[in-house]
Design a protein around this motif. Structure first.
Motif, PDB file in Angstrom:
ATOM      1  N   ASP A 143      23.639  30.468  45.424  1.00 40.10           N
ATOM      2  CA  ASP A 143      23.859  29.502  44.274  1.00 40.10           C
ATOM      3  C   ASP A 143      22.603  28.684  44.207  1.00 40.10           C
ATOM      4  O   ASP A 143      22.508  28.040  43.158  1.00 40.10           O
ATOM      5  CB  ASP A 143      24.805  28.425  45.114  1.00 40.10           C
ATOM      6  CG  ASP A 143      26.337  29.154  44.872  1.00 40.10           C
ATOM      7  OD1 ASP A 143      26.503  30.227  44.350  1.00 40.10           O
ATOM      8  OD2 ASP A 143      27.161  28.940  45.739  1.00 40.10           O
TER       9      ASP A 143
ATOM     10  N   ALA B 176      39.538  27.537  45.304  1.00 38.68           N
ATOM     11  CA  ALA B 176      38.601  27.407  46.148  1.00 38.68           C
ATOM     12  C   ALA B 176      38.842  27.179  47.497  1.00 38.68           C
ATOM     13  O   ALA B 176      38.426  27.761  48.616  1.00 38.68           O
ATOM     14  CB  ALA B 176      37.592  26.296  45.569  1.00 38.68           C
ATOM     15  N   LYS B 177      40.068  26.647  47.772  1.00 37.23           N
ATOM     16  CA  LYS B 177      40.525  26.262  49.039  1.00 37.23           C
ATOM     17  C   LYS B 177      41.332  27.502  49.466  1.00 37.23           C
ATOM     18  O   LYS B 177      41.840  27.679  50.802  1.00 37.23           O
ATOM     19  CB  LYS B 177      41.442  25.289  49.191  1.00 37.23           C
ATOM     20  CG  LYS B 177      42.573  25.263  48.494  1.00 37.23           C
ATOM     21  CD  LYS B 177      43.466  23.966  48.660  1.00 37.23           C
ATOM     22  CE  LYS B 177      44.520  23.912  47.784  1.00 37.23           C
ATOM     23  NZ  LYS B 177      45.258  22.312  48.010  1.00 37.23           N
TER      24      LYS B 177
ATOM     25  N   ASN C 286      39.278  29.925  37.024  1.00 36.36           N
ATOM     26  CA  ASN C 286      40.301  29.487  38.064  1.00 36.36           C
ATOM     27  C   ASN C 286      39.732  29.199  39.256  1.00 36.36           C
ATOM     28  O   ASN C 286      40.049  29.002  40.465  1.00 36.36           O
ATOM     29  CB  ASN C 286      41.699  30.440  38.104  1.00 36.36           C
ATOM     30  CG  ASN C 286      42.301  30.414  37.009  1.00 36.36           C
ATOM     31  OD1 ASN C 286      42.472  29.376  35.919  1.00 36.36           O
ATOM     32  ND2 ASN C 286      42.967  31.617  36.851  1.00 36.36           N
ATOM     33  N   ALA C 287      38.183  29.341  39.241  1.00 28.60           N
ATOM     34  CA  ALA C 287      37.478  29.466  40.438  1.00 28.60           C
ATOM     35  C   ALA C 287      37.804  27.877  41.295  1.00 28.60           C
ATOM     36  O   ALA C 287      38.032  27.921  42.431  1.00 28.60           O
ATOM     37  CB  ALA C 287      36.190  29.460  40.291  1.00 28.60           C
ATOM     38  N   ASP C 288      37.780  26.783  40.553  1.00 24.95           N
ATOM     39  CA  ASP C 288      37.845  25.502  41.266  1.00 24.95           C
ATOM     40  C   ASP C 288      39.527  25.396  41.910  1.00 24.95           C
ATOM     41  O   ASP C 288      39.633  24.785  42.937  1.00 24.95           O
ATOM     42  CB  ASP C 288      37.653  24.415  40.390  1.00 24.95           C
ATOM     43  CG  ASP C 288      36.095  24.334  39.851  1.00 24.95           C
ATOM     44  OD1 ASP C 288      35.441  24.874  40.777  1.00 24.95           O
ATOM     45  OD2 ASP C 288      36.076  23.620  38.784  1.00 24.95           O
ATOM     46  N   ALA C 289      40.375  25.973  41.125  1.00 21.72           N
ATOM     47  CA  ALA C 289      41.793  25.584  41.615  1.00 21.72           C
ATOM     48  C   ALA C 289      41.943  26.476  42.965  1.00 21.72           C
ATOM     49  O   ALA C 289      42.766  26.386  43.696  1.00 21.72           O
ATOM     50  CB  ALA C 289      42.676  26.118  40.629  1.00 21.72           C
TER      51      ALA C 289
ATOM     52  N   TYR D  32      40.250  36.062  47.216  1.00 20.24           N
ATOM     53  CA  TYR D  32      41.237  35.076  47.104  1.00 20.24           C
ATOM     54  C   TYR D  32      42.626  35.597  47.703  1.00 20.24           C
ATOM     55  O   TYR D  32      42.960  36.543  47.773  1.00 20.24           O
ATOM     56  CB  TYR D  32      41.470  34.636  45.636  1.00 20.24           C
ATOM     57  CG  TYR D  32      40.361  33.860  45.175  1.00 20.24           C
ATOM     58  CD1 TYR D  32      39.795  32.629  45.217  1.00 20.24           C
ATOM     59  CD2 TYR D  32      39.555  34.667  43.812  1.00 20.24           C
ATOM     60  CE1 TYR D  32      38.808  32.138  44.659  1.00 20.24           C
ATOM     61  CE2 TYR D  32      38.528  34.035  43.276  1.00 20.24           C
ATOM     62  CZ  TYR D  32      38.005  32.890  43.640  1.00 20.24           C
ATOM     63  OH  TYR D  32      36.907  32.349  43.000  1.00 20.24           O
TER      64      TYR D  32
END
Length: 211
Positions: A116, A185-186, A180-183, A165
């Protein structure tokens, strides 16, 4: 006359022994060590994971043909405090230096710790030198002169752990798309830092009993 001949023969023998002793190779702390500038130093070197860079050098002046160890070092400005050493040990006076190790050294010099952090930059001048020593002999270590390759294009040689995921009710059946990466992430399972590329993933999640 016989006594004189015997004495002359003894004298020749002693001189012969002395001559052998004088010409026996003896170790000396080195003062000269030359890294050669490649003939193609001005060409573009585009680093890749399986590429190499050819370097050669003279053996330090140890006083005899010693078996030395050699380590290639890399810098972006050529100053003593900024050289980073590549990991491979060489035992001959030439090497096909792994381009991946050079790229890793450049990333380290740029302060890049993860994929990153990486930003693509144009080809740059990169400096090289070699550290030589004879294992177990104090005072045998010596650094070569510094040479430069004027157009080196690096790549991101820092690998981060891969992930997948966990898809299901817990994430609302959200699809594993970039949008949808942020949604999600956890809800990621990661490779171990010590097993990057293994494609073995693990993670710990708190999920409601109903899920």
């Amino acid at each position: 006359m016989k006594k004189l001949s015997i004495l002359f023969a003894c004298l020749v023998a002693v001189l012969g022994f002395s001559s052998c002793e004088d010409t026996d190779p003896q170790y000396q702390n080195p003062t000269k060590f030359v890294l050669n500038t490649p003939a193609l130093a001005n060409q573009l070197y585009e680093l890749s994971a399986d590429g190499t860079i050819d370097l050669s050098w003279s053996q330090p002046d140890y006083g005899y043909a010693a078996t030395a160890a050699y380590y290639v070092q890399v810098s972006l400005d050529g100053t003593d405090s900024t050289f980073v050493e590549c990991g491979t040990k060489y035992v001959k006076c030439y090497a096909q230096v792994k381009a991946s190790e050079v790229a890793e050294a450049i990333c380290k010099l740029r302060g890049i710790e993860s994929e990153d952090d990486y930003t693509d930059e144009p080809a740059r001048k990169v400096y090289f030198r070699v550290r030589a020593l004879i294992d177990g002999i104090e005072g045998s270590e010596i650094l070569s002169n510094v040479i430069a390759l004027n157009q080196v294009k690096e790549y991101c040689a820092i690998q981060s752990p891969g992930y997948i995921y966990l898809i299901g009710n817990v994430g609302g059946w959200t699809g594993p798309d970039a949008a949808n990466a942020d949604a999600l992430a956890k809800w990621r399972l990661f490779e171990s830092e010590t097993a990057i590329g293994s494609k073995i993933y693990s993670g710990v999640f708190d999920m409601p009993a109903s899920e």
